[in-house]
Each structure stands twice: as C-alpha cells, then as structure tokens.
Write a protein that holds these residues in place. Structure first.
Motif, short mmCIF file in Angstrom:
data_model
loop_
_atom_site.label_atom_id
_atom_site.label_comp_id
_atom_site.label_asym_id
_atom_site.label_seq_id
_atom_site.Cartn_x
_atom_site.Cartn_y
_atom_site.Cartn_z
N ILE A 142 0.64 10.24 4.50
CA ILE A 142 -0.32 9.18 4.22
C ILE A 142 -1.43 9.75 3.35
N ILE B 134 -7.58 6.56 11.96
CA ILE B 134 -6.21 6.85 11.53
C ILE B 134 -5.71 8.15 12.15
N CYS C 280 -2.28 8.23 14.14
CA CYS C 280 -1.23 9.24 13.93
C CYS C 280 -0.84 9.93 15.23
N PRO D 226 3.44 12.52 11.38
CA PRO D 226 2.50 12.04 10.36
C PRO D 226 1.57 13.14 9.86
N ILE E 87 2.89 6.40 2.29
CA ILE E 87 2.02 5.25 2.54
C ILE E 87 0.64 5.58 2.01
N PHE F 36 -3.44 4.64 2.25
CA PHE F 36 -4.38 4.09 3.24
C PHE F 36 -5.70 3.79 2.54
N VAL G 211 -1.80 0.19 3.08
CA VAL G 211 -2.43 -0.45 4.24
C VAL G 211 -3.92 -0.54 3.98
N LEU H 29 1.70 0.94 10.50
CA LEU H 29 2.24 2.11 9.83
C LEU H 29 3.70 2.33 10.20
N GLU H 30 4.04 2.14 11.48
CA GLU H 30 5.43 2.32 11.92
C GLU H 30 6.34 1.31 11.23
#
Length: 448
Positions: A259, A276, A280, A290, A333, A335, A366, A400-401
């Motif tokens: 991330i 976050i 994680c 993560p 991903i 963030f 995200v 996130l998952e």
C-alpha cells in the motif's frame, strides 16, 4: 508558436515558483506554463526561494519597502515562532524564570498578532518605487493572482491598476472563507477586522478578474453562488503517456498488499496513518502480509520518531515528481487519507493535489475521508476510488481485503479512474485551455 503568441504574465503568488521542488502549487503553476518562453514570465513573491535558477525569467521578492512600517514588520516576522514556547510553571523561582516568562508573553503577543491577521492591517502592502520599476520594465499583459492573504489579494489589483493589465484569478481552495476565521483564531474578536477585510478584498479581486478559474466543480458552484460570477473549472493535470513509459518500483517485493500513500501528513492526516496501521494488523490476522510505504512531502525527524510505533507503516522521503510515478504504479493499492471530524468544513471544496496521479497510475485507490470533503465527493461521484467515509480501521481493513481478493472490483475502479483522468486531468488539454483563456483576456483588455 512564436514567442509573441505567449502573453507576458506576471504571477503574484506568495511562494516562489522554483525550477523544482515538492510544492503542490509550484507543480501546478509549472504545469500551466510549461512551454511558455521564460522571458515572458515573471513573479512577485514573498518567500520560498530554494536557491535554484527558478522557473520564470524574472523575479521580485517583496521586502520592507513594500509594507507600511516594513522594517518593523520583517523584524517581528523573523521573531515569531511557529509554535509557542511552553509557559514556565514557576516564574518567580529566580530571575532566569522571570526572563523566560517575559519571552513567553512576547511570543504569545506576536503569535496572536499574526494569527488574528492584525499584522495585515497594520503593515499594509503597497507598491514601492522599486516594485513599480520592475513591473514597468516587464510590462505585463495579465496578472496571475491566487490570493491566500490580504496582501496577496490587494497587490494584484494595485499592480493591475498601475500597468493597466488584465487579472486572472485562480485559487486552488476556498482560502478566503477560512482565512482568520473565528474557529481558528486565538482571539476571535481581534480576527474580525482582518477577516472582514479579506472577504471584502477577495470579492473585489473576483469582480476585477477577466478570467476566473476554479480548481474543481464544487468550487465553481460555490463561487458562482457567492460572487455571482462565472468560473471555469481547470483541475490539476498530468500526461498519461508518462505513466505508460515508466517501470514500476516496489520497495517490498513480497508484500500482499503493498500500500502506497503520499502527501502532506499534517495533524489531521497523521492520525489516519495510525488507522491504516491498525487496519493492516487486522489484515495480518486474516492471513495477509501488508506493508504501507508512506512518502510524506513534509518528512521531518519528529515524524520519523513517531512512526517507530507503527508495525506496518514505514516512512521514506517523497521521491521527486518524475520518480514518484514508479512508486505509485508499483503499488497494489493506493491510500488517499484526508480528514475526519469537525474541522472538515474548510476543505469541503478541496480536491487533493495527488488525486489525479492516483487516477493515472492504473492501481485501485482507497479514499479514507469524511463524506463532506471535496475528495470524498469527487471519488464517490466519479467512482474512481473506494470510499471509506467513517473513521473505522476494521471497515478500512474490509475494503482493503476486497481490493486484494476481488479482481473485478479492482478493474472497475481502475477503468473509472482512467476515464475520469482523461476527462478532467489531461495536461495537454488543460494547457491548451489555459493558453486560450489568457490570450482571450489579453485581447479583451488591449488598448484601442
């Protein structure tokens, strides 16, 4: 194009537009004027000189001559601390403690003078003979103004009156509604006069401007209602081909997910890094590995010290703009945290200056922010990112998952992001529109 196809533009902005730096406004202005002959660009500024050659061909830094009681102003400004020193607990213990108390009282007074805006009224901006000579020699055809203080709202009008040039007004957030607001003032009653002056002068600047630009549609709609004037939306942009030419870079090859986040991690965003990190930890319990690579543009030793408490978040210096693309496209991903709580009122018209980079990256994003913020509204309306609008690390972990395990959802967000980027953030289109607006404004104000 010939050099004469580019009007002479005088940028009146607080921070110097350097040849290269991490300033968001610097990047925005450099993008707008990319390809413009340097000799046809000049700037009047107050600070932010990093010592490089600069992006423009001509510069003028404001000094004591451009302020009423200017020598006193710069003396006080140099002495005002960014944060107040701690008040001594027992000032009568000895002479040294008494001196500390006196220093603390002076610092409080000076900080109050700055934070309430009274200094803007006492040390009013003015055109000095030296500044007039600079403007006269450059002979601008249009003044590029952004505001952000009473002085930099009044100064573009003073210069335009002096040289009979058009004005282009381009704020990137609703600064005039926030500046010296009672909610932010240490002494509310004292901020009344400066705030009233800012609101009055910002209205005058809008009325005087030939070209009025808004940073996003929310700003355009609000300003249209507030000022009764039309604004053209011109958002931050980039060149999509730059992202296709770049190879990805992963700081941790086997992270699942890796991330990445970047930006200015102030007091509002820092606590979202804590969230976050907790998210994680929840992902770890669910069998994932993560890793969050955070690249603050304002990285400092204090932040590094605080980050030692994180289990999954690691800080590193923000790469230069050209290299940042590799980091973004190397992520699984992206963030984008913004803000929650009662202080979101002053960013309801704001869209993150990094949002378009995330869109172009081809990675799912995200957005973690209160629903009232401009960035959350933009992400939800254009559907270019998953939005978590409640401060909840467990909910954040669930989103996130989903992005880790659901390729259909990932591709949906990526496709929507590319579409929004092409529509709103294509840099060549933005530059062409900007050039046409400037030329049109200059033509309208050309003396008969």
């Amino acid at each position: 194009m010939n050099a004469t196809d580019f009007p002479r533009v005088l940028v009146v902005a607080m921070g110097r537009i350097n040849a290269a730096d991490t300033s968001n406004n610097g990047l925005l202005v450099r993008n707008l004027f990319e390809g413009w002959p340097k000799e046809r660009l000049a700037q009047v500024y107050s600070g932010g000189n990093n010592g490089d050659a600069g992006f423009f061909g001509h510069y003028y830094q404001l000094g004591p001559n451009e302020r009423r009681f200017g020598c006193l102003y710069y003396l006080l400004k140099a002495e005002v601390p960014q944060t107040l020193p701690t008040a001594p607990s027992s000032p009568r213990q000895n002479a040294a403690m008494g001196a500390r108390l006196a220093t603390w009282i002076r610092a409080c007074g000076k900080r109050c003078l700055m934070d309430t805006g009274l200094y803007e009224l006492l040390f009013k901006i003015r055109l000095s003979a030296k500044l007039q000579a600079f403007v006269d020699k450059f002979d601008p055809q249009i003044i590029f103004a952004q505001g952000y203080s009473l002085a930099f709202t009044q100064l573009p009008i003073q210069i335009a009156d002096f040289c009979r040039a058009a004005i282009l007004y381009y704020p990137t957030d609703d600064w005039s509604a926030e500046r010296y607001h009672p909610k932010r003032s240490p002494v509310r009653v004292l901020s009344y006069w400066a705030r009233r002056a800012v609101l009055r002068e910002s209205r005058l600047l809008v009325a005087r401007a030939t070209v009025r630009l808004a940073f996003n549609p929310y700003m355009r709609d609000e300003f249209r209602t507030r000022y009764g004037k039309e604004f053209t939306v011109l958002m931050h942009g980039d060149d999509a081909t730059r992202f296709r030419r770049t190879s990805p870079s992963r700081v941790v090859a086997d992270a699942r997910p890796l991330i990445v986040c970047t930006g200015d991690f102030d007091k509002y965003r820092w606590q979202l890094l804590e969230d976050i990190d907790k998210a994680c930890e929840e992902l770890t319990l669910r069998g994932f590995k993560p890793y969050v690579a955070a690249y603050p543009v304002n990285l400092n030793p204090k932040m590094v010290e605080l980050a030692s408490a994180f289990r999954h978040v690691r800080l590193a210096p923000c790469p230069p703009h050209a290299a940042l693309v590799s980091v973004l496209i190397g992520a699984d991903i992206l963030f984008l945290p913004e803000r929650f709580g009662p202080d979101v009122w002053d960013i309801k018209l704001s869209v993150s200056s990094k949002a378009h980079l995330f869109m172009f990256s081809g990675r799912p994003t995200v957005v973690y922010s209160d629903a009232a913020t401009g960035i959350a509204k933009y992400a939800r309306e254009e559907q270019w990112a998953a939005v978590v609008d409640r401060r909840d690390p467990i909910l954040l972990a669930e989103v996130l998952e989903q992005l880790i395990t659901d390729p259909t959802e990932r591709q949906r967000l990526i496709a929507n992001a590319r579409q929004a980027a092409a529509k709103n953030h294509d840099l060549p289109s933005i530059q062409s529109t900007f050039h046409d607006l400037v030329c049109s404004a200059v033509q309208c104000t050309k003396p008969s």
